[in-house]
Design a protein around this motif. Structure first.
Motif, mmCIF file in Angstrom:
data_model
loop_
_atom_site.group_PDB
_atom_site.id
_atom_site.type_symbol
_atom_site.label_atom_id
_atom_site.label_comp_id
_atom_site.label_asym_id
_atom_site.label_seq_id
_atom_site.Cartn_x
_atom_site.Cartn_y
_atom_site.Cartn_z
ATOM 1 N N PHE A 45 32.664 31.404 -85.548
ATOM 2 C CA PHE A 45 32.441 29.984 -85.245
ATOM 3 C C PHE A 45 31.069 29.496 -85.694
ATOM 4 O O PHE A 45 30.837 28.307 -85.812
ATOM 5 N N GLY A 46 30.183 30.438 -85.901
ATOM 6 C CA GLY A 46 28.776 30.103 -86.131
ATOM 7 C C GLY A 46 28.561 29.061 -87.206
ATOM 8 O O GLY A 46 27.735 28.152 -87.065
ATOM 9 N N GLY A 47 29.338 29.186 -88.319
ATOM 10 C CA GLY A 47 29.165 28.249 -89.421
ATOM 11 C C GLY A 47 29.494 26.826 -89.016
ATOM 12 O O GLY A 47 28.838 25.876 -89.437
ATOM 13 N N ALA A 48 30.535 26.705 -88.159
ATOM 14 C CA ALA A 48 30.985 25.372 -87.769
ATOM 15 C C ALA A 48 30.099 24.757 -86.684
ATOM 16 O O ALA A 48 29.912 23.554 -86.635
ATOM 17 N N ILE A 49 29.588 25.614 -85.810
ATOM 18 C CA ILE A 49 28.724 25.103 -84.743
ATOM 19 C C ILE A 49 27.308 24.975 -85.294
ATOM 20 O O ILE A 49 26.662 25.964 -85.600
ATOM 21 N N SER A 50 26.833 23.756 -85.433
ATOM 22 C CA SER A 50 25.475 23.603 -85.944
ATOM 23 C C SER A 50 24.537 23.328 -84.785
ATOM 24 O O SER A 50 24.403 22.218 -84.314
ATOM 25 N N ALA A 51 23.957 24.391 -84.302
ATOM 26 C CA ALA A 51 23.011 24.242 -83.207
ATOM 27 C C ALA A 51 21.648 23.869 -83.770
ATOM 28 O O ALA A 51 21.403 23.975 -84.969
ATOM 29 N N SER A 52 20.791 23.457 -82.873
ATOM 30 C CA SER A 52 19.500 22.958 -83.341
ATOM 31 C C SER A 52 18.606 24.067 -83.886
ATOM 32 O O SER A 52 17.895 23.865 -84.859
ATOM 33 N N SER A 53 18.674 25.252 -83.251
ATOM 34 C CA SER A 53 17.774 26.295 -83.750
ATOM 35 C C SER A 53 18.252 26.842 -85.092
ATOM 36 O O SER A 53 19.420 26.746 -85.442
ATOM 37 N N ASP A 54 17.339 27.425 -85.806
ATOM 38 C CA ASP A 54 17.643 27.870 -87.161
ATOM 39 C C ASP A 54 18.662 28.999 -87.179
ATOM 40 O O ASP A 54 19.530 29.067 -88.031
ATOM 41 N N SER A 55 18.525 29.942 -86.189
ATOM 42 C CA SER A 55 19.455 31.061 -86.165
ATOM 43 C C SER A 55 20.360 30.935 -84.958
ATOM 44 O O SER A 55 19.897 30.779 -83.830
ATOM 45 N N TYR A 56 21.706 31.021 -85.197
ATOM 46 C CA TYR A 56 22.618 30.854 -84.076
ATOM 47 C C TYR A 56 22.535 32.029 -83.110
ATOM 48 O O TYR A 56 22.739 31.870 -81.915
ATOM 49 N N VAL A 57 22.221 33.237 -83.609
ATOM 50 C CA VAL A 57 22.059 34.387 -82.697
ATOM 51 C C VAL A 57 20.955 34.090 -81.692
ATOM 52 O O VAL A 57 21.086 34.367 -80.498
ATOM 53 N N ASN A 58 19.866 33.540 -82.203
ATOM 54 C CA ASN A 58 18.764 33.206 -81.302
ATOM 55 C C ASN A 58 19.217 32.232 -80.227
ATOM 56 O O ASN A 58 18.839 32.337 -79.074
ATOM 57 N N TYR A 59 20.052 31.267 -80.657
ATOM 58 C CA TYR A 59 20.525 30.251 -79.724
ATOM 59 C C TYR A 59 21.456 30.881 -78.684
ATOM 60 O O TYR A 59 21.413 30.555 -77.497
ATOM 61 N N LEU A 60 22.284 31.806 -79.142
ATOM 62 C CA LEU A 60 23.375 32.359 -78.356
ATOM 63 C C LEU A 60 22.962 33.407 -77.339
ATOM 64 O O LEU A 60 23.534 33.503 -76.247
ATOM 65 N N LEU A 61 21.978 34.219 -77.704
ATOM 66 C CA LEU A 61 21.695 35.417 -76.903
ATOM 67 C C LEU A 61 21.521 35.166 -75.396
ATOM 68 O O LEU A 61 22.106 35.903 -74.592
ATOM 69 N N PRO A 62 20.764 34.151 -74.970
ATOM 70 C CA PRO A 62 20.592 33.984 -73.525
ATOM 71 C C PRO A 62 21.923 33.855 -72.779
ATOM 72 O O PRO A 62 22.120 34.491 -71.728
ATOM 73 N N GLY A 63 22.858 33.087 -73.329
ATOM 74 C CA GLY A 63 24.165 32.924 -72.690
ATOM 75 C C GLY A 63 24.941 34.235 -72.668
ATOM 76 O O GLY A 63 25.623 34.569 -71.690
ATOM 77 N N ILE A 64 24.836 34.996 -73.766
ATOM 78 C CA ILE A 64 25.521 36.288 -73.851
ATOM 79 C C ILE A 64 24.975 37.242 -72.784
ATOM 80 O O ILE A 64 25.724 38.003 -72.164
#
Ligand SMILES: Nc1ncnc2c1ncn2[C@@H]1O[C@H](COP(=O)(O)OP(=O)(O)O)[C@@H](O)[C@H]1O
Ligand SMILES: [Mg+2]
Lengths: 253, 261
Positions: A45-64
Motif C-alpha cells: 500500500f505504501g506507494g498509494a498512501i502518500s504520507a507527509s514524511s519522506d519514508s513510509y516506514v518511519n511514519y508507520l513504525l510507531p503504530g506497528i
C-alpha cells in the motif's frame, strides 16, 4: 514483609521467564503479525498512501509497535488463565508467600516478553529502511512510553486472565485493541477521515501515543501529544490495576 | 494428664457452614484430626470435600463456624496456617513447562529454605523420579505427575498435609505408589487429611474415617467402629466381613444409579 514480597516476586518471575524462553514461538508469533502488516503496508500500500514524511516506514513504525504490544498482551491473559486453571495458583496461595507476588510476576514477565517482541520488530524495521536521528535519551523516552503502555494493557489483560472461562476468552479481548491503531493516525493522517471517524480517531489513546513517538523519532517538538499520551497510559493503568486487584482479591477470598 | 496439652488436635473443625450463592454445600461440619494420623474424608462427588480442604488451606472463607490447623485459626492466623500446611489439590498443580527438579526447587525457594537443590534431589529419589528429573513435566505420565505433585507438598516437611482425591484418575499401579507415599508420610509423624470417593482407599489408608453427606459428617470413627454401625441383621446375612462400602451404602441409602467400576 516487603523484602519478602520482592524476594517472592523475583523467584516467581524467574519461573515465568522460563516459560517465555522455553516457548520463544509465542514471542515470534507476537512479532510476526505486526511485521507482516509492516511489509504489507510499506511494500503493497505504501506507494498509494502518500504520507507527509519522506519514508513510509518511519511514519508507520510507531503504530506497528502499538499493534505489537496489543497482540503481545493477549499471551499475558492466556498465561495467567493457564495458571488459574492448572491449580498452581492455589498451590502458591496456600504457601507462606506474598499473594500479590503471584500476580506481579506475571505482569513483569509480560513487560519483558513485550520488550523482546518490540526489539525484534524494530530490528526488522531497520532492515526495511527505518532511520531516526534520535539520541539515547530520545530512545529511552520511546521505551518509557511503550513500557508504560505495555504495563497499562497488561493490567487490563489480567482481568480476563483471572475471570475467563475458556482460553479463548482470556486472550480474545486483545483483538479489538489490535484494531484500534487502524482508526488512528497510525497508518494515515486523521485529516483524510470523514467527520465522526476522525473525531473518534483523534480522541482515542493510540493517536496521541503514535504522534508523540513519531515526533520523538523525527526529532520534532512533541507538543501536548506526549502529555495526552501519558495521561491515557496512566489513566488506563490506574483503572485496570484497581479493577484487576479487586478481581484478584475476590478470586482468592 | 499432661497428654491433654500435647494431644491438641492437628485439625479442628467446628460448625463449618458454606454456601455458593444458593447452593448450601456445608451445613455444620464438625471433626477433629489427631496429630500424626491419617484421616479420610469420604464423600460422593459434589459432597463438599474440596470445599472443606479449601477452607482449611486458607483459599476460601467459611460463612460460619471455625477451623484451626496446627493450633492456628484459619482466618485470624492464615499466615501461620500456611507455614504449617501443604496442599495437594484435586488436580495436579505442577508446572508443565518446568522440569520435575525445577518444580521442586521452585517450591523450596518459595518456602525460603536453604539448599533447595539438595532438597529437590532427595525428594526426586524418594519418589523414584530421579531418572526423569531433568525432563519437562509435560512429558510425565499421570502417575509421575501425581508423585511429583505430592513430592512438592513435602518440601519443607509441613506438619499437616491435605491430599484432595490423590488417586482419582490414576491406574492401579500408580495408585499403589501414592498409597505407599501416604503411609510413609504418616510414619514420619505428619498429619494427613485426605479426601476420597473411593471406599477401598479410605479403608486401606486411614486411621479414622468420616463420611460427609448432605453437608454434614454423618459418622466418623475407626474402620472397626464404622463396621459396628451396620445393622446386625445385615451382618448375619453377609458371608464375609462387611466392607466400608456396605457401611457407606447402608448409611447414606443405596443410590439409584451405581457408577460402573
Ligand atoms: N466456586 C463454586 N461456585 C459454585 N458452586 C461450586 C463452586 N465450587 C464448588 N461448587 C459446588 O459445590 C458442591 C461441592 O463441591 P466440592 O466441594 O468441589 O465437592 P467434592 O470435592 O466433594 O466433589 C458441588 O455441587 C459443586 O458443584
Ligand atoms: Mg473435589
Amino acid at each position: 514483609m516487603t523484602t519478602q514480597f520482592f524476594g517472592d516476586t523475583a523467584i516467581l518471575l524467574g519461573r515465568s521467564l522460563r516459560h517465555i524462553t522455553r516457548s520463544l514461538d509465542t514471542i515470534i508469533t507476537t512479532a510476526v503479525t505486526p511485521i507482516a502488516m509492516m511489509l504489507l503496508f510499506v511494500y503493497v500500500f505504501g506507494g498509494a498512501i502518500s504520507a507527509s514524511s519522506d519514508s513510509y516506514v518511519n511514519y508507520l513504525l510507531p503504530g506497528i509497535l502499538i499493534i505489537t504490544i496489543a497482540s503481545g498482551i493477549s499471551y499475558t491473559g492466556f498465561r495467567l488463565f493457564l495458571d488459574m486453571k492448572s491449580g498452581i495458583f492455589e498451590r502458591f496461595h496456600s504457601m507462606p508467600i506474598a499473594r500479590s507476588s503471584v500476580l506481579w510476576a506475571h505482569v513483569l514477565t509480560s513487560l519483558v516478553a513485550n520488550l523482546i517482541s518490540l526489539f525484534v520488530v524494530v530490528l526488522v524495521a531497520l532492515l526495511m529502511g527505518f532511520r531516526s536521528g534520535a539520541g539515547v535519551l530520545a530512545w529511552l523516552a520511546v521505551v518509557g512510553i511503550l513500557g508504560l503502555f505495555t504495563l497499562a494493557l497488561t493490567w487490563l489483560a489480567v482481568i480476563p486472565g483471572l475471570t475467563a472461562k475458556t482460553a479463548d476468552g482470556a486472550s480474545a479481548f486483545a483483538y479489538p485493541l489490535v484494531f484500534l491503531p487502524f482508526i488512528s493516525s497510525a497508518f494515515v493522517p486523521t485529516d483524510t477521515m470523514p467527520g465522526p471517524v476522525r473525531a473518534f480517531a483523534e480522541h482515542q489513546p493510540v493517536t496521541s501515543i503514535v504522534d508523540a513517538i513519531r515526533a520523538i523519532f523525527a526529532q520534532q517538538a512533541v507538543g501536548t501529544d506526549i502529555w495526552i499520551a501519558l495521561a491515557w497510559c496512566v489513566g488506563i493503568l490506574v483503572v485496570a490495576y484497581v479493577v484487576a486487584m479487586i478481581t484478584y482479591r475476590r478470586k482468592t477470598a | 494428664m499432661t497428654a491433654a496439652a500435647t494431644a491438641e488436635p492437628a485439625i479442628r473443625v467446628e460448625g463449618l457452614d458454606k454456601s455458593y450463592k444458593t447452593l448450601h454445600v456445608l451445613r455444620g461440619v464438625d471433626f477433629e484430626v489427631a496429630r500424626g494420623s491419617i484421616f479420610a474424608l469420604l464423600g460422593a462427588n459434589g459432597a463438599g470435600k474440596t470445599t472443606i480442604i479449601k477452607i482449611l488451606s486458607t483459599l476460601l472463607r467459611a460463612d460460619a463456624g471455625s477451623a484451626s490447623v496446627n493450633g492456628f485459626d484459619v482466618v485470624a492466623r492464615a499466615a501461620d496456617v500456611r507455614e504449617s500446611i501443604s496442599l495437594t489439590g484435586q488436580f495436579a498443580a505442577v508446572d508443565e513447562i518446568l522440569t520435575g527438579r525445577e518444580n521442586l526447587v521452585l517450591v523450596a525457594r518459595l518456602r525460603h529454605l536453604t539448599g533447595a537443590g539438595a532438597i529437590a534431589d532427595e525428594l526426586l529419589e524418594r519418589f523414584s523420579l530421579s531418572d526423569a528429573a531433568t525432563r519437562r513435566v509435560s512429558e510425565y505420565s499421570g502417575g509421575m505427575r501425581r508423585r511429583l505433585d505430592i513430592a512438592m507438598s513435602l518440601v519443607g516437611d509441613p506438619r499437616v498435609i491435605f491430599l484432595d482425591e490423590p488417586t482419582t484418575g490414576l491406574d492401579p499401579q500408580a495408585r499403589l505408589e501414592v498409597w505407599r507415599a501416604v503411609r510413609d508420610l504418616a510414619g514420619r509423624g505428619t498429619t494427613v487429611l485426605l479426601t476420597t470417593q473411593n471406599l477401598d482407599e479410605a479403608e486401606a489408608l486411614a486411621d479414622r474415617i468420616a463420611i460427609l453427606h448432605g453437608g454434614r459428617i454423618i459418622v466418623s470413627g475407626t474402620l472397626a467402629e464404622l463396621k459396628k454401625l451396620l445393622p446386625p441383621a445385615t451382618v448375619e446375612y453377609a458371608e464375609k466381613q462387611p466392607t466400608l462400602e456396605d457401611v457407606f451404602l447402608a448409611l447414606v441409602g443405596e443410590e439409584p444409579r451405581k457408577e460402573p467400576r
